[in-house]
Design a protein around this motif. Structure first.
Motif, PDB file in Angstrom:
ATOM      1  N   SER A 276       0.819  -1.205   0.000  1.00  0.00           N
ATOM      2  CA  SER A 276       0.000   0.000   0.000  1.00  0.00           C
ATOM      3  C   SER A 276       0.857   1.261   0.000  1.00  0.00           C
ATOM      4  CB  SER A 276      -0.927  -0.005   1.222  1.00  0.00           C
ATOM      5  OG  SER A 276      -1.678   1.181   1.308  1.00  0.00           O
ATOM      6  N   ILE A 277       1.928   1.247   0.782  1.00  0.00           N
ATOM      7  CA  ILE A 277       2.820   2.409   0.868  1.00  0.00           C
ATOM      8  C   ILE A 277       3.513   2.645  -0.467  1.00  0.00           C
ATOM      9  CG2 ILE A 277       4.931   3.266   1.949  1.00  0.00           C
ATOM     10  CD1 ILE A 277       4.026   1.660   4.471  1.00  0.00           C
ATOM     11  N   MET A 278       4.048   1.587  -1.073  1.00  0.00           N
ATOM     12  CA  MET A 278       4.783   1.723  -2.325  1.00  0.00           C
ATOM     13  C   MET A 278       3.883   2.192  -3.464  1.00  0.00           C
ATOM     14  SD  MET A 278       7.900   1.229  -1.782  1.00  0.00           S
ATOM     15  CE  MET A 278       8.956   0.609  -0.493  1.00  0.00           C
ATOM     16  N   GLN A 279       2.661   1.676  -3.514  1.00  0.00           N
ATOM     17  CA  GLN A 279       1.754   2.070  -4.581  1.00  0.00           C
ATOM     18  C   GLN A 279       1.472   3.566  -4.535  1.00  0.00           C
ATOM     19  OE1 GLN A 279      -1.770  -0.351  -4.403  1.00  0.00           O
ATOM     20  NE2 GLN A 279      -0.639  -2.259  -4.674  1.00  0.00           N
ATOM     21  N   ARG A 280       1.219   4.085  -3.339  1.00  0.00           N
ATOM     22  CA  ARG A 280       0.924   5.513  -3.213  1.00  0.00           C
ATOM     23  C   ARG A 280       2.166   6.366  -3.433  1.00  0.00           C
ATOM     24  NH1 ARG A 280      -2.663   3.462   0.972  1.00  0.00           N
ATOM     25  NH2 ARG A 280      -4.821   3.950   0.409  1.00  0.00           N
ATOM     26  N   ALA A 281       3.315   5.897  -2.931  1.00  0.00           N
ATOM     27  CA  ALA A 281       4.534   6.703  -3.041  1.00  0.00           C
ATOM     28  C   ALA A 281       5.071   6.754  -4.464  1.00  0.00           C
ATOM     29  CB  ALA A 281       5.611   6.142  -2.105  1.00  0.00           C
ATOM     30  N   MET A 282       4.716   5.785  -5.312  1.00  0.00           N
ATOM     31  CA  MET A 282       5.255   5.731  -6.669  1.00  0.00           C
ATOM     32  C   MET A 282       4.435   6.531  -7.675  1.00  0.00           C
ATOM     33  SD  MET A 282       8.071   4.081  -6.841  1.00  0.00           S
ATOM     34  CE  MET A 282       8.145   3.842  -8.613  1.00  0.00           C
ATOM     35  N   VAL A 283       3.270   7.014  -7.288  1.00  0.00           N
ATOM     36  CA  VAL A 283       2.411   7.706  -8.253  1.00  0.00           C
ATOM     37  C   VAL A 283       3.045   9.015  -8.714  1.00  0.00           C
ATOM     38  CG1 VAL A 283       0.183   8.820  -8.569  1.00  0.00           C
ATOM     39  CG2 VAL A 283       0.312   6.639  -7.384  1.00  0.00           C
ATOM     40  N   ALA A 284       3.468   9.850  -7.765  1.00  0.00           N
ATOM     41  CA  ALA A 284       4.063  11.144  -8.128  1.00  0.00           C
ATOM     42  C   ALA A 284       5.360  10.983  -8.940  1.00  0.00           C
ATOM     43  CB  ALA A 284       4.300  11.982  -6.874  1.00  0.00           C
ATOM     44  N   PRO A 285       6.305  10.108  -8.526  1.00  0.00           N
ATOM     45  CA  PRO A 285       7.500   9.907  -9.362  1.00  0.00           C
ATOM     46  C   PRO A 285       7.174   9.395 -10.764  1.00  0.00           C
ATOM     47  CG  PRO A 285       7.872   9.026  -7.174  1.00  0.00           C
ATOM     48  CD  PRO A 285       6.431   9.391  -7.242  1.00  0.00           C
ATOM     49  N   ALA A 286       6.211   8.480 -10.869  1.00  0.00           N
ATOM     50  CA  ALA A 286       5.831   7.981 -12.193  1.00  0.00           C
ATOM     51  C   ALA A 286       5.246   9.098 -13.047  1.00  0.00           C
ATOM     52  CB  ALA A 286       4.823   6.846 -12.051  1.00  0.00           C
ATOM     53  N   ALA A 287       4.452   9.969 -12.433  1.00  0.00           N
ATOM     54  CA  ALA A 287       3.883  11.097 -13.187  1.00  0.00           C
ATOM     55  C   ALA A 287       4.984  12.028 -13.687  1.00  0.00           C
ATOM     56  CB  ALA A 287       2.896  11.862 -12.297  1.00  0.00           C
ATOM     57  N   TRP A 288       5.990  12.278 -12.836  1.00  0.00           N
ATOM     58  CA  TRP A 288       7.108  13.142 -13.258  1.00  0.00           C
ATOM     59  C   TRP A 288       7.845  12.544 -14.463  1.00  0.00           C
ATOM     60  CZ3 TRP A 288       9.307  17.808 -11.532  1.00  0.00           C
ATOM     61  CH2 TRP A 288      10.588  18.083 -12.025  1.00  0.00           C
ATOM     62  N   ILE A 289       8.183  11.259 -14.370  1.00  0.00           N
ATOM     63  CA  ILE A 289       8.933  10.618 -15.454  1.00  0.00           C
ATOM     64  C   ILE A 289       8.131  10.603 -16.745  1.00  0.00           C
ATOM     65  CG2 ILE A 289       9.925   8.416 -16.207  1.00  0.00           C
ATOM     66  CD1 ILE A 289      10.702   7.902 -13.300  1.00  0.00           C
ATOM     67  N   ILE A 290       6.827  10.313 -16.655  1.00  0.00           N
ATOM     68  CA  ILE A 290       5.992  10.272 -17.856  1.00  0.00           C
ATOM     69  C   ILE A 290       5.894  11.656 -18.488  1.00  0.00           C
ATOM     70  CG2 ILE A 290       3.630   9.916 -18.663  1.00  0.00           C
ATOM     71  CD1 ILE A 290       3.437   7.617 -16.639  1.00  0.00           C
ATOM     72  N   VAL A 291       5.729  12.685 -17.664  1.00  0.00           N
ATOM     73  CA  VAL A 291       5.627  14.054 -18.193  1.00  0.00           C
ATOM     74  C   VAL A 291       6.932  14.457 -18.875  1.00  0.00           C
ATOM     75  CG1 VAL A 291       5.416  16.484 -17.530  1.00  0.00           C
ATOM     76  CG2 VAL A 291       3.824  14.799 -16.615  1.00  0.00           C
ATOM     77  N   THR A 292       8.074  14.135 -18.281  1.00  0.00           N
ATOM     78  CA  THR A 292       9.362  14.484 -18.889  1.00  0.00           C
ATOM     79  C   THR A 292       9.557  13.750 -20.221  1.00  0.00           C
ATOM     80  OG1 THR A 292      10.467  12.757 -17.576  1.00  0.00           O
ATOM     81  CG2 THR A 292      10.474  14.995 -16.682  1.00  0.00           C
ATOM     82  N   LEU A 293       9.131  12.492 -20.273  1.00  0.00           N
ATOM     83  CA  LEU A 293       9.265  11.747 -21.526  1.00  0.00           C
ATOM     84  C   LEU A 293       8.348  12.289 -22.607  1.00  0.00           C
ATOM     85  CD1 LEU A 293       9.571   8.085 -20.172  1.00  0.00           C
ATOM     86  CD2 LEU A 293      11.362   9.450 -21.243  1.00  0.00           C
ATOM     87  N   LEU A 294       7.126  12.639 -22.236  1.00  0.00           N
ATOM     88  CA  LEU A 294       6.208  13.196 -23.232  1.00  0.00           C
ATOM     89  C   LEU A 294       6.680  14.568 -23.722  1.00  0.00           C
ATOM     90  CD1 LEU A 294       2.740  12.243 -21.697  1.00  0.00           C
ATOM     91  CD2 LEU A 294       3.956  11.120 -23.569  1.00  0.00           C
ATOM     92  N   ASP A 295       7.334  15.319 -22.842  1.00  0.00           N
ATOM     93  CA  ASP A 295       7.876  16.611 -23.251  1.00  0.00           C
ATOM     94  C   ASP A 295       9.098  16.435 -24.156  1.00  0.00           C
ATOM     95  OD1 ASP A 295       7.963  19.551 -23.044  1.00  0.00           O
ATOM     96  OD2 ASP A 295       9.843  19.169 -22.014  1.00  0.00           O
ATOM     97  N   GLY A 296       9.978  15.491 -23.822  1.00  0.00           N
ATOM     98  CA  GLY A 296      11.086  15.131 -24.693  1.00  0.00           C
ATOM     99  C   GLY A 296      12.373  15.898 -24.490  1.00  0.00           C
ATOM    100  N   LYS A 297      12.358  17.013 -23.754  1.00  0.00           N
ATOM    101  CA  LYS A 297      13.570  17.832 -23.632  1.00  0.00           C
ATOM    102  C   LYS A 297      14.698  17.097 -22.915  1.00  0.00           C
ATOM    103  CE  LYS A 297      11.069  22.228 -23.559  1.00  0.00           C
ATOM    104  NZ  LYS A 297      10.729  23.424 -22.734  1.00  0.00           N
ATOM    105  N   CYS A 298      14.357  16.355 -21.868  1.00  0.00           N
ATOM    106  CA  CYS A 298      15.396  15.660 -21.092  1.00  0.00           C
ATOM    107  C   CYS A 298      16.089  14.595 -21.931  1.00  0.00           C
ATOM    108  CB  CYS A 298      14.785  15.034 -19.840  1.00  0.00           C
ATOM    109  SG  CYS A 298      14.243  16.226 -18.613  1.00  0.00           S
TER     110      CYS A 298
END
Length: 306
Positions: free
Chosen positions: A101-123
């Motif tokens: 339960s802890i890992m599922q909730r804690a991983m949402v924000a990091p996953a959102a950051w990585i997905i947004v950076t990939l969709l943006d493409g600059k990194c």
């Protein structure tokens, strides 16, 4: 200050809706942080990859740690995992449920950051522009190896004079952006499919064991909170008694300053009952030590019979 304390205690509760709300706020904060930062690639062969990958993965680590810190269940799980066996056995299923339960909730924000950076493409463009094969691009094929590395490193910097109208720069940028967006959408699709399968396949497993783990994980959290509240109440009464005893020798001086101690006898029997006979520091320390090392078994049948 009391209002802030009440708000903090409310957010530290074990309510799933509150924890989901915190998880959502962290996710929105991560997206807002990425859109507000000024991404500026150094455009140097030796620094591009470190900068691009650092922007992509360092903030998610910080967001993951924030998710662990804000989740009260993290402390509950660590205490349950590290406590001595005592008179109460430890259930590995409860610890696994808390950890999941802890890992599922804690991983949402990091996953959102990585997905947004990939969709943006600059990194990704900044990190891997120097790794492209120059033979595939006309403007880079005729340059020397040193010049090629410098030119490829400047691909993310479209304002550079050498790269402003360079068609190969645009080709490299589009190529890497396409790969970045494809990777971002793929990760998002995989996460959605995994969540879908976990949601719909869960009833196929042992539902009774899941209910037991969920029940006892909530019990551990509630027990800890009630114990802390009881300790606070006992501490308040204990401090009240100690202060009255301290001012007993100063009764006359206190009376001169309009402080009345005539209420000392009022309710003393009730306070003494609430103290449960624990009236000195050694007894309190012994009680806390016993609670940590020898937690009572989960059996209230004897207390009910009384």
């Amino acid at each position: 200050m009391d209002h802030f304390r009440m708000i903090f205690q409310y957010f530290q509760s074990n309510s799933e809706s509150v924890m989901n709300g915190i998880c959502g706020l962290l996710t929105l904060a991560s997206i807002k942080m990425y859109t507000s930062i000024d991404f500026s690639c150094p455009c140097l062969p030796q620094y591009n990859m470190a900068y691009g990958l650092g922007i992509m993965f360092v903030p998610p680590i910080a967001l993951f740690l924030c998710g662990l810190i804000l989740n009260r269940q993290s402390l509950v799980m660590l205490e349950e995992w590290s406590r001595p066996q005592g008179r109460r056995k430890k259930d590995p299923a409860v610890i696994r449920y808390l950890c999941s339960s802890i890992m599922q909730r804690a991983m949402v924000a990091p996953a959102a950051w990585i997905i947004v950076t990939l969709l943006d493409g600059k990194c990704l463009i900044c990190a891997f522009s120097g790794s492209m094969d120059p033979e595939k691009f006309v403007d880079f094929a005729s340059a020397s190896p040193v010049q090629v590395q410098q030119l490829l490193a400047k691909v993310p910097c479209k304002d550079e004079e050498l790269m402003r109208n360079n068609t190969s720069r645009k080709a490299v940028s589009r190529y890497l952006r396409c790969w970045s967006q494809a990777l971002g959408w793929s990760i998002l699709l995989i996460l959605i499919i995994a969540a879908f399968l976990a949601r719909w396949l869960r009833p196929c497993f042992n539902q009774a064991a899941l209910l037991q783990a969920r029940h006892w994980s909530n019990y551990i959290d509630i027990e800890q909170k009630i114990f802390e509240e009881t300790c606070c109440e006992h501490s308040r009464l204990f401090a009240h008694k100690c202060i009255l005893h301290f001012f007993e020798s100063m009764r006359q001086e206190v009376k001169l300053h309009s402080f009345s101690l005539s209420r000392e006898g009022e309710g003393s029997e009730g306070d003494q009952a609430l103290l449960r006979g624990i009236t000195d520091q050694d007894q309190v320390n012994k009680l806390l030590k016993m609670w940590y090392y020898e937690k009572p078994p989960l059996d209230v049948s004897k207390a009910t019979q009384r």
